[in-house]
Design a protein around this motif. Structure first.
Motif, PDB file in Angstrom:
ATOM      1  N   GLU A 164       8.741  49.419 -61.783  1.00  0.00           N
ATOM      2  CA  GLU A 164       8.372  48.814 -60.501  1.00  0.00           C
ATOM      3  C   GLU A 164       7.200  47.848 -60.635  1.00  0.00           C
ATOM      4  OE1 GLU A 164      10.681  52.463 -59.629  1.00  0.00           O
ATOM      5  OE2 GLU A 164       9.059  51.945 -61.020  1.00  0.00           O
ATOM      6  N   GLN A 165       6.457  47.952 -61.731  1.00  0.00           N
ATOM      7  CA  GLN A 165       5.315  47.056 -61.911  1.00  0.00           C
ATOM      8  C   GLN A 165       5.755  45.595 -61.989  1.00  0.00           C
ATOM      9  OE1 GLN A 165       3.297  47.455 -65.740  1.00  0.00           O
ATOM     10  NE2 GLN A 165       5.194  48.105 -66.727  1.00  0.00           N
ATOM     11  N   TYR A 166       6.934  45.347 -62.586  1.00  0.00           N
ATOM     12  CA  TYR A 166       7.378  43.962 -62.744  1.00  0.00           C
ATOM     13  C   TYR A 166       7.686  43.318 -61.394  1.00  0.00           C
ATOM     14  CZ  TYR A 166       7.804  45.397 -67.591  1.00  0.00           C
ATOM     15  OH  TYR A 166       7.534  45.883 -68.845  1.00  0.00           O
ATOM     16  N   GLU A 167       8.365  44.047 -60.526  1.00  0.00           N
ATOM     17  CA  GLU A 167       8.679  43.517 -59.203  1.00  0.00           C
ATOM     18  C   GLU A 167       7.389  43.237 -58.437  1.00  0.00           C
ATOM     19  OE1 GLU A 167      11.062  44.800 -55.095  1.00  0.00           O
ATOM     20  OE2 GLU A 167      11.162  46.075 -56.883  1.00  0.00           O
ATOM     21  N   LEU A 168       6.432  44.162 -58.526  1.00  0.00           N
ATOM     22  CA  LEU A 168       5.157  43.974 -57.832  1.00  0.00           C
ATOM     23  C   LEU A 168       4.435  42.735 -58.357  1.00  0.00           C
ATOM     24  CD1 LEU A 168       2.557  46.745 -57.037  1.00  0.00           C
ATOM     25  CD2 LEU A 168       1.834  44.570 -58.019  1.00  0.00           C
ATOM     26  N   ILE A 169       4.347  42.606 -59.684  1.00  0.00           N
ATOM     27  CA  ILE A 169       3.626  41.483 -60.273  1.00  0.00           C
ATOM     28  C   ILE A 169       4.321  40.163 -59.966  1.00  0.00           C
ATOM     29  CG2 ILE A 169       2.899  40.442 -62.456  1.00  0.00           C
ATOM     30  CD1 ILE A 169       2.480  43.300 -63.520  1.00  0.00           C
ATOM     31  N   ASN A 170       5.650  40.138 -60.036  1.00  0.00           N
ATOM     32  CA  ASN A 170       6.385  38.906 -59.733  1.00  0.00           C
ATOM     33  C   ASN A 170       6.138  38.453 -58.300  1.00  0.00           C
ATOM     34  OD1 ASN A 170       7.557  38.603 -62.271  1.00  0.00           O
ATOM     35  ND2 ASN A 170       9.344  39.839 -61.744  1.00  0.00           N
ATOM     36  N   ARG A 171       5.968  39.408 -57.389  1.00  0.00           N
ATOM     37  CA  ARG A 171       5.714  39.068 -55.996  1.00  0.00           C
ATOM     38  C   ARG A 171       4.293  38.541 -55.793  1.00  0.00           C
ATOM     39  NH1 ARG A 171       7.925  44.141 -54.572  1.00  0.00           N
ATOM     40  NH2 ARG A 171       5.820  44.835 -54.006  1.00  0.00           N
ATOM     41  N   CYS A 172       3.361  39.078 -56.561  1.00  0.00           N
ATOM     42  CA  CYS A 172       1.948  38.828 -56.284  1.00  0.00           C
ATOM     43  C   CYS A 172       1.299  37.766 -57.157  1.00  0.00           C
ATOM     44  CB  CYS A 172       1.161  40.130 -56.425  1.00  0.00           C
ATOM     45  SG  CYS A 172       1.671  41.429 -55.260  1.00  0.00           S
ATOM     46  N   SER A 173       1.870  37.468 -58.315  1.00  0.00           N
ATOM     47  CA  SER A 173       1.230  36.545 -59.252  1.00  0.00           C
ATOM     48  C   SER A 173       2.246  35.540 -59.804  1.00  0.00           C
ATOM     49  CB  SER A 173       0.595  37.324 -60.412  1.00  0.00           C
ATOM     50  OG  SER A 173      -0.405  38.206 -59.928  1.00  0.00           O
ATOM     51  N   PRO A 174       1.791  34.321 -60.084  1.00  0.00           N
ATOM     52  CA  PRO A 174       2.701  33.274 -60.553  1.00  0.00           C
ATOM     53  C   PRO A 174       2.972  33.341 -62.054  1.00  0.00           C
ATOM     54  CG  PRO A 174       0.499  32.389 -60.371  1.00  0.00           C
ATOM     55  CD  PRO A 174       0.412  33.819 -59.884  1.00  0.00           C
ATOM     56  N   GLY A 175       4.069  32.740 -62.492  1.00  0.00           N
ATOM     57  CA  GLY A 175       4.362  32.609 -63.904  1.00  0.00           C
ATOM     58  C   GLY A 175       3.713  31.351 -64.456  1.00  0.00           C
ATOM     59  N   PRO A 176       3.827  31.129 -65.753  1.00  0.00           N
ATOM     60  CA  PRO A 176       4.577  31.943 -66.718  1.00  0.00           C
ATOM     61  C   PRO A 176       3.906  33.287 -67.015  1.00  0.00           C
ATOM     62  CG  PRO A 176       3.448  30.139 -67.826  1.00  0.00           C
ATOM     63  CD  PRO A 176       3.266  29.903 -66.365  1.00  0.00           C
ATOM     64  N   TYR A 177       4.762  34.275 -67.366  1.00  0.00           N
ATOM     65  CA  TYR A 177       4.326  35.656 -67.546  1.00  0.00           C
ATOM     66  C   TYR A 177       4.329  36.059 -69.020  1.00  0.00           C
ATOM     67  CZ  TYR A 177       5.590  35.841 -62.569  1.00  0.00           C
ATOM     68  OH  TYR A 177       5.696  35.593 -61.225  1.00  0.00           O
ATOM     69  N   LEU A 178       3.300  36.800 -69.424  1.00  0.00           N
ATOM     70  CA  LEU A 178       3.205  37.337 -70.783  1.00  0.00           C
ATOM     71  C   LEU A 178       2.908  38.826 -70.698  1.00  0.00           C
ATOM     72  CD1 LEU A 178       2.844  37.202 -73.902  1.00  0.00           C
ATOM     73  CD2 LEU A 178       0.440  36.592 -73.477  1.00  0.00           C
TER      74      LEU A 178
END
Length: 280
Positions: A164-178
């Protein structure tokens, strides 16, 4: 007769180079392999299970050049055990971020009650902390303004954090993601790490971007780019185009639309060749 000392933990491995992306990673998630020790300096007995994967000393974790691969304005999500909260704050500062908040993972049983299988000298831990830090100046995205700072899910295999952390982070913070110290690949994320489970990808496997050079960030269709990322991307695409790559080849390699590639090349003031021709 003295009791035999337990077998030593796996030796600390030399970390592979961190991946780089044009403009830097705007959001970084990390779950370091923290090394626990008791007051004698030896590995604490209750953490002998850490022998399942290589651990790293605090100094080694702090020495990772995270600031060099992060964008000027970026978010950091850093998992830290309750007992090592001060060390987690040290790492965040060493990586170039300032602490601003945290997210708590509350581990639940199937009936919704707290999962009491955790360990600890003083209390039985049923929570873990995800520290949230900021580099430069960047607020969370609009959905983050209504996001509560708690994840409540059932515990999974040892050391694995909730998906569930990925869904939360994708909603709250912009990419690109590492993701640092990743154990599993995840869509739209660049991953780096020494996978722990022996039945997973071989330990120490190098992912795309480890062997030098920069990679292009994955972009969603119609994704808005900051001025900083737009400028850095346009310069990199211009370099590749002037080295002989065609617009179509750049699009295929990056996953960007031809229209986006042409737009970025235009931002950099690229002199375009007649269509269908590559540089001599």
């Amino acid at each position: 007769m003295n009791a035999q000392s337990p077998a030593p933990l796996r030796p600390e491995l030399e970390p592979a180079p961190l991946p780089r992306t044009v403009g830097g990673f705007a959001t970084i998630l990390a779950d370091p392999p923290w090394r626990f020790a008791n007051r004698t300096g030896k590995v604490a007995p209750e953490h002998r299970r850490l022998d399942r994967y290589s651990t790293m000393s605090l100094d080694a974790i702090k020495a990772l050049p995270v600031a060099q691969v992060a964008s000027k304005n970026a978010h950091l999500y850093l998992w830290v055990p309750n007992a090592l909260l001060p060390e987690g704050l040290e790492v965040m500062k060493a990586w170039g971020f300032r602490y601003v908040s945290n997210i708590i993972w509350a581990k639940r049983r199937i009936d919704g009650g707290p999962d009491g299988r955790g360990v600890g000298f003083y209390f039985r831990n049923v929570t873990e902390i995800l520290l949230f830090g900021v580099r430069g100046s960047m607020r969370t995205l609009a959905p983050g303004r209504s996001q509560v700072n708690m994840i409540e899910t059932r515990k999974r295999e040892h050391s694995r954090k909730p998906d569930e952390q990925y869904e939360l982070i994708n909603r709250c913070s912009p990419g690109p993601y590492l993701e640092l110290f990743a154990r599993h690949p995840h869509p739209n994320w660049t991953v780096w790490g020494d996978e722990a489970a022996e039945d997973q990808v071989p330990r120490g496997r190098l992912h795309k971007g480890y062997e030098g050079g920069v990679i292009l960030p994955e972009l969603r269709e119609h994704q808005h780019l900051s001025e900083e990322t737009t400028a850095a991307l346009s310069i990199e695409l211009k370099r590749r185009y002037e080295a002989g790559d065609s617009v179509r080849h750049i699009a295929e390699d990056s996953g960007y639309s031809i229209q986006r590639v042409r737009s970025l090349l235009q931002v950099a003031g690229t002199t375009m060749r007649p269509r269908g021709r590559t540089a001599a």
